[in-house]
Design an enzyme around this catalytic site. Structure first.
Site, PDB file in Angstrom:
ATOM      1  N   ARG A 161     -15.329  18.560  16.118  1.00 29.26           N
ATOM      2  CA  ARG A 161     -13.904  18.259  16.225  1.00 29.26           C
ATOM      3  C   ARG A 161     -13.099  19.485  15.788  1.00 29.26           C
ATOM      4  O   ARG A 161     -13.367  20.078  14.747  1.00 29.26           O
ATOM      5  CB  ARG A 161     -13.632  17.072  15.290  1.00 29.26           C
ATOM      6  CG  ARG A 161     -12.339  16.357  15.496  1.00 29.26           C
ATOM      7  CD  ARG A 161     -12.295  15.112  14.634  1.00 29.26           C
ATOM      8  NE  ARG A 161     -12.182  15.434  13.215  1.00 29.26           N
ATOM      9  CZ  ARG A 161     -11.585  14.653  12.304  1.00 29.26           C
ATOM     10  NH1 ARG A 161     -11.067  13.497  12.680  1.00 29.26           N
ATOM     11  NH2 ARG A 161     -11.526  14.983  11.036  1.00 29.26           N
ATOM     12  N   ASP A 189      -1.669   3.039  12.843  1.00 30.55           N
ATOM     13  CA  ASP A 189      -2.110   4.071  11.909  1.00 30.55           C
ATOM     14  C   ASP A 189      -1.758   5.422  12.534  1.00 30.55           C
ATOM     15  O   ASP A 189      -2.300   5.792  13.587  1.00 30.55           O
ATOM     16  CB  ASP A 189      -3.626   3.937  11.659  1.00 30.55           C
ATOM     17  CG  ASP A 189      -4.136   4.930  10.621  1.00 30.55           C
ATOM     18  OD1 ASP A 189      -3.481   5.967  10.401  1.00 30.55           O
ATOM     19  OD2 ASP A 189      -5.213   4.677  10.048  1.00 30.55           O
ATOM     20  N   PHE A 225     -11.096   4.134  12.914  1.00 30.73           N
ATOM     21  CA  PHE A 225     -11.479   4.829  11.688  1.00 30.73           C
ATOM     22  C   PHE A 225     -12.057   3.806  10.696  1.00 30.73           C
ATOM     23  O   PHE A 225     -11.484   2.722  10.530  1.00 30.73           O
ATOM     24  CB  PHE A 225     -10.278   5.565  11.076  1.00 30.73           C
ATOM     25  CG  PHE A 225     -10.690   6.441   9.931  1.00 30.73           C
ATOM     26  CD1 PHE A 225     -11.324   7.651  10.178  1.00 30.73           C
ATOM     27  CD2 PHE A 225     -10.514   6.044   8.623  1.00 30.73           C
ATOM     28  CE1 PHE A 225     -11.745   8.461   9.124  1.00 30.73           C
ATOM     29  CE2 PHE A 225     -10.942   6.843   7.569  1.00 30.73           C
ATOM     30  CZ  PHE A 225     -11.552   8.058   7.822  1.00 30.73           C
ATOM     31  N   TYR A 273      -2.050  14.162   3.902  1.00 33.29           N
ATOM     32  CA  TYR A 273      -2.794  15.420   3.693  1.00 33.29           C
ATOM     33  C   TYR A 273      -3.274  16.077   4.978  1.00 33.29           C
ATOM     34  O   TYR A 273      -3.963  17.080   4.930  1.00 33.29           O
ATOM     35  CB  TYR A 273      -3.988  15.176   2.758  1.00 33.29           C
ATOM     36  CG  TYR A 273      -4.851  13.977   3.106  1.00 33.29           C
ATOM     37  CD1 TYR A 273      -5.765  14.021   4.143  1.00 33.29           C
ATOM     38  CD2 TYR A 273      -4.755  12.793   2.373  1.00 33.29           C
ATOM     39  CE1 TYR A 273      -6.557  12.927   4.443  1.00 33.29           C
ATOM     40  CE2 TYR A 273      -5.530  11.693   2.671  1.00 33.29           C
ATOM     41  CZ  TYR A 273      -6.432  11.765   3.715  1.00 33.29           C
ATOM     42  OH  TYR A 273      -7.197  10.667   4.022  1.00 33.29           O
ATOM     43  N   LYS A 274      -2.929  15.483   6.124  1.00 31.54           N
ATOM     44  CA  LYS A 274      -3.385  16.084   7.386  1.00 31.54           C
ATOM     45  C   LYS A 274      -2.287  17.015   7.919  1.00 31.54           C
ATOM     46  O   LYS A 274      -2.053  18.075   7.355  1.00 31.54           O
ATOM     47  CB  LYS A 274      -3.743  14.986   8.374  1.00 31.54           C
ATOM     48  CG  LYS A 274      -4.882  14.081   7.892  1.00 31.54           C
ATOM     49  CD  LYS A 274      -5.155  13.003   8.926  1.00 31.54           C
ATOM     50  CE  LYS A 274      -6.206  12.023   8.451  1.00 31.54           C
ATOM     51  NZ  LYS A 274      -7.541  12.585   8.323  1.00 31.54           N
TER      52      LYS A 274
END
Ligand SMILES: Cc1ncc(COP(=O)(O)O)c(C=O)c1O
Length: 411
Positions: free
Chosen positions: A370, A196, A126, A221-222
C-alpha cells in the site's frame, strides 16, 4: 501526461502545493508513502508543543485550562476539521480514538432506531470497525452486527437495519463509496448512515452535509498529521444531536461539568459525545496539522492526489509489468481515495526491501503493498523515483534477502 523524469520535475516546479513540503520535517533520503497511516511531523508542531509544555503546562499549570483554552480544544479543533469534511463547526468534536468514537456513535444510533436490530457493514472493513460493531451488538440485547460482501451491501439495507456503517475510502483497496447514494438508500429504508472518514479527511473532498450523512468518525494521525495516536474526531448531524445519547456518559459530556452535580445531564450539542478529560498535548499537536491542511485548497489537494495516483499506476505499468504486481485500487478518481495498492505473494518482503532503500509504504495482510499519495509533501519526481526503486528491488530480487514476517510486528 508525465513521461520523463524531467517532466516530473517540471510538474513539481509548477505545483501550487509545492510550498507545503517545507512545512514538514521529512528525513533526507526517504520517500514517504505512508502518510495515510501516520502523517509526518509538521515543523511547527515541535515549537508549538514546546510552548505547550514549557509555558502552558510548566508556567500556567492548572490555570491553562482557561487561560490557554485547553478546555475548548475539542470543540475548537472539531470546528476546524468540520471545514475539511463539509460539516458545520457545531457538528464535530475531537475526542478519544476512532474506535471509541465508533462505539459511542453506533450505540447511540442503534438506540435511536428501536425495533431495528441490524448494524450493517461490509466484510473486509477495517478490523476495528467490525470488532466495535460486534462489541456494540454484544452489549445491546437483540442487536446483530451483519457484515456482507461489498457488492451486496446496498441492496441489503432493509427495514431491519438500524445503521449502515461503512469506511468511505477502503483501507486496503482505496475503493470509495458513493456517500450520497448509500446515505440516501439508508434514509429511504429508515436507517442511519455512519461513515468512517479515516482515509478521507484531508485527502479527498468530503461533503457530509451535501450527502445528508448522519454520523461520522475519523483518525487524526493520518492525513491530518496529528502525530502517533492523535485524538480522533466525530461528527453528529445537527438535526440528530438532541436525540442521540452517548453510552459513555462521562463528565466532559455533561451540560455543566463544573457544577459537579450527582446526576448526568447531557450537553445540548455534539459535546455530549465527549467523555473524559481531553488529552491536551495530543490535541495541541493535532491542531497544528489541521491548521496546515486548512491552508491548502481542498480541490487542489484532490486534483493533485489524482495526478500522483495516475503517475504511480502508469509508471508501475510501464516499468514493472513482468513482476506480477496486481493493481487492486479503482482507476476512476471518483471511486478511489489517495492511496494505491497492489497485491503480490511476496508483498511483505518486497515492502521491507523498499523500506530498506528509503521508500516507505506499508503492507497489509495477506499480500497487499500500500502506498499513500499525500499531495502536501510529495512531488511528482518522488513518485517517479519511488517506482524506479521498486523496479530495482524487483529486478535485483532484493526482497529475497529480507526476513519473513515475524509475529507481533507492526506492518
Ligand atoms: C478505517 C480505519 N478506521 C479506524 C482506524 C483506527 O482506529 P483507532 O485510531 O481507534 O486505532 C484505522 C487505522 O488505520 C482505519 O484505517
Amino acid at each position: 501526461m508525465i513521461e520523463t523524469q524531467a517532466q516530473a520535475r517540471a510538474a513539481d516546479a509548477a505545483d501550487p502545493l509545492r510550498v507545503f513540503r517545507a512545512r514538514f520535517a521529512l528525513p533526507d533520503g526517504v520517500i514517504y508513502l505512508d502518510g495515510n497511516s501516520l502523517g509526518p511531523l509538521p515543523r511547527a508542531t515541535q515549537a508549538r508543543l514546546d510552548t505547550a509544555l514549557r509555558s502552558e503546562w510548566g508556567e500556567g499549570l492548572i490555570r491553562s485550562w482557561n487561560d490557554a483554552d485547553w478546555i475548548g480544544a475539542p470543540a475548537r479543533i472539531g470546528g476546524k476539521i468540520a471545514r475539511l469534511i463539509g460539516a458545520a463547526a457545531t457538528e464535530v468534536v475531537v475526542a478519544d480514538s476512532t474506535s471509541v468514537n465508533l462505539f459511542k456513535l453506533l450505540s447511540a444510533a442503534v438506540r435511536a432506531r428501536p425495533g431495528r436490530r441490524v448494524i450493517l457493514t461490509e466484510t473486509g472493513n477495517f478490523p476495528t470497525d467490525l470488532y466495535i460493531a460486534q462489541g456494540v451488538a454484544a452489549s445491546i440485547p437483540g442487536i446483530e452486527a451483519r457484515a456482507l460482501p461489498r457488492e451486496t451491501v446496498a441492496d441489503a439495507i432493509g427495514a431491519d437495519v438500524a445503521v449502515v456503517m461503512l469506511t468511505h475510502v477502503h483501507y486496503k483497496t482505496a475503493a470509495r463509496w458513493d456517500m450520497a447514494a448509500i446515505t440516501a438508500r439508508a434514509h429511504a429504508a429508515g436507517a442511519l448512515a455512519l461513515w468512517d472518514l479515516s482515509h478521507s479527511a484531508g485527502a479527498v473532498e468530503v461533503d457530509l452535509r451535501a450527502c445528508g450523512a448522519d454520523l461520522a468518525v475519523g483518525c487524526g494521525y493520518k492525513y491530518l498529521n496529528g502525530g502517533p495516536g492523535a485524538p480522533a474526531f466525530l461528527f453528529v448531524a445537527e438535526r440528530l444531536q438532541a436525540a442521540l445519547h452517548s453510552p459513555l456518559s462521562g463528565w466532559m459530556g455533561h451540560a455543566s461539568a463544573f457544577d459537579f452535580s450527582d446526576d448526568y445531564h447531557p450537553a445540548g450539542g455534539v459535546g455530549r459525545f465527549l467523555c473524559g478529560t481531553p488529552p491536551v498535548l495530543g490535541l495541541t499537536a493535532l491542531e497544528v496539522g489541521v491548521d496546515i491542511a486548512l491552508e491548502a485548497d481542498v480541490a487542489e489537494v484532490a486534483r493533485k492526489s489524482a495526478a500522483l495516483w495516475d503517475l504511480f499506476a502508469a509508471r508501475v505499468e510501464a516499468r514493472l509489468a513482468r513482476y506480477g504486481l496486481d493493481l487492486i485500487s479503482p482507476r476512476d478518481p471518483a471511486r478511489r481515495g489517495s492511496h494505491v495498492s497492489f497485491t503480490h505473494p511476496e508483498g511483505y518482503r518486497i515492502m521491507q526491501a523498499l523500506i530498506a532503500r528509503g521508500v516507505i509504504g506499508d503492507f497489509r495482510d495477506p499480500d497487499v503493498l500500500r502506498f499513500g499519495l499525500t499531495p502536501l509533501y510529495l512531488g511528482y519526481e518522488d513518485i517517479w523515483r519511488a517506482v524506479e526503486i521498486l523496479h530495482e528491488v524487483m529486478q535485483e530480487e532484493a526482497w529475497l534477502s529480507q526476513a519473513e514476517r515475524a509475529p507481533g510486528r507492526v506492518t
